[in-house]
Design a protein around this motif. Structure first.
Motif, PDB file in Angstrom:
ATOM      1  N   GLY A  37       0.818  -1.202   0.000  1.00 19.69           N
ATOM      2  CA  GLY A  37       0.000   0.000   0.000  1.00 19.69           C
ATOM      3  C   GLY A  37       0.852   1.252   0.000  1.00 19.69           C
ATOM      4  O   GLY A  37       2.072   1.198  -0.117  1.00 19.69           O
ATOM      5  N   TYR A  38       0.166   2.400   0.117  1.00 23.67           N
ATOM      6  CA  TYR A  38       0.870   3.672   0.209  1.00 23.67           C
ATOM      7  C   TYR A  38       0.096   4.631   1.099  1.00 23.67           C
ATOM      8  O   TYR A  38      -1.093   4.436   1.377  1.00 23.67           O
ATOM      9  N   TYR A  39       0.803   5.693   1.535  1.00 25.01           N
ATOM     10  CA  TYR A  39       0.207   6.708   2.398  1.00 25.01           C
ATOM     11  C   TYR A  39       0.866   8.045   2.100  1.00 25.01           C
ATOM     12  O   TYR A  39       2.088   8.141   2.039  1.00 25.01           O
ATOM     13  N   ASN A  40       0.049   9.081   1.877  1.00 24.78           N
ATOM     14  CA  ASN A  40       0.550  10.429   1.656  1.00 24.78           C
ATOM     15  C   ASN A  40       0.075  11.298   2.820  1.00 24.78           C
ATOM     16  O   ASN A  40      -1.112  11.598   2.925  1.00 24.78           O
ATOM     17  N   PRO A  41       0.987  11.714   3.713  1.00 23.90           N
ATOM     18  CA  PRO A  41       0.563  12.477   4.890  1.00 23.90           C
ATOM     19  C   PRO A  41       0.131  13.901   4.577  1.00 23.90           C
ATOM     20  O   PRO A  41      -0.581  14.514   5.370  1.00 23.90           O
ATOM     21  N   ILE A  42       0.503  14.446   3.427  1.00 25.30           N
ATOM     22  CA  ILE A  42       0.134  15.811   3.076  1.00 25.30           C
ATOM     23  C   ILE A  42      -1.326  15.880   2.642  1.00 25.30           C
ATOM     24  O   ILE A  42      -2.092  16.714   3.116  1.00 25.30           O
ATOM     25  N   THR A  43      -1.729  14.973   1.749  1.00 22.16           N
ATOM     26  CA  THR A  43      -3.108  14.960   1.264  1.00 22.16           C
ATOM     27  C   THR A  43      -3.995  13.992   2.033  1.00 22.16           C
ATOM     28  O   THR A  43      -5.187  13.897   1.749  1.00 22.16           O
ATOM     29  N   LYS A  44      -3.414  13.234   2.961  1.00 20.20           N
ATOM     30  CA  LYS A  44      -4.117  12.214   3.748  1.00 20.20           C
ATOM     31  C   LYS A  44      -4.678  11.102   2.869  1.00 20.20           C
ATOM     32  O   LYS A  44      -5.591  10.387   3.267  1.00 20.20           O
ATOM     33  N   GLU A  45      -4.152  10.963   1.661  1.00 22.83           N
ATOM     34  CA  GLU A  45      -4.577   9.900   0.756  1.00 22.83           C
ATOM     35  C   GLU A  45      -3.847   8.616   1.118  1.00 22.83           C
ATOM     36  O   GLU A  45      -2.657   8.634   1.418  1.00 22.83           O
ATOM     37  N   SER A  46      -4.566   7.501   1.100  1.00 21.71           N
ATOM     38  CA  SER A  46      -3.933   6.231   1.408  1.00 21.71           C
ATOM     39  C   SER A  46      -4.643   5.110   0.669  1.00 21.71           C
ATOM     40  O   SER A  46      -5.814   5.221   0.317  1.00 21.71           O
ATOM     41  N   TYR A  47      -3.894   4.044   0.437  1.00 21.87           N
ATOM     42  CA  TYR A  47      -4.446   2.832  -0.151  1.00 21.87           C
ATOM     43  C   TYR A  47      -3.747   1.661   0.510  1.00 21.87           C
ATOM     44  O   TYR A  47      -2.514   1.634   0.578  1.00 21.87           O
ATOM     45  N   PHE A  48      -4.515   0.712   1.009  1.00 18.64           N
ATOM     46  CA  PHE A  48      -3.961  -0.483   1.631  1.00 18.64           C
ATOM     47  C   PHE A  48      -4.594  -1.698   0.977  1.00 18.64           C
ATOM     48  O   PHE A  48      -5.813  -1.801   0.916  1.00 18.64           O
TER      49      PHE A  48
END
Length: 80
Positions: A37-48
């Protein structure tokens, strides 16, 4: 021992992270066993990828503190 932890990507001051299964003794940006998965702390976008994460947790992979917090927010890990 395998760990479920974050691997840093992105430019300077614009981090994004990949959620990876990696040997606990290897460096943070080393070669992972699997990317889940991934996580972007700036946009709060995530995929698991739920199937892969559950599979690895059942095998015995230990998530780091930050990863366990992210998984609890998405209800993939039970709160205790």
């Amino acid at each position: 021992m395998l760990k479920l932890r974050l691997k840093r990507n992105g430019r300077k001051r614009q981090p994004s992270y990949r959620l990876v299964v990696i040997e606990s003794t290897s460096r943070r940006d080393g070669r992972p066993v699997d990317e889940v998965g991934y996580y972007n702390p700036i946009t709060k976008e995530s995929y698991f990828n739920k199937e892969k994460i559950i599979k690895w947790l059942n095998i015995g992979v230990q998530p780091t503190e930050t990863v366990s917090h992210l998984l609890k927010r998405t209800n993939l890990l039970q709160s205790s």
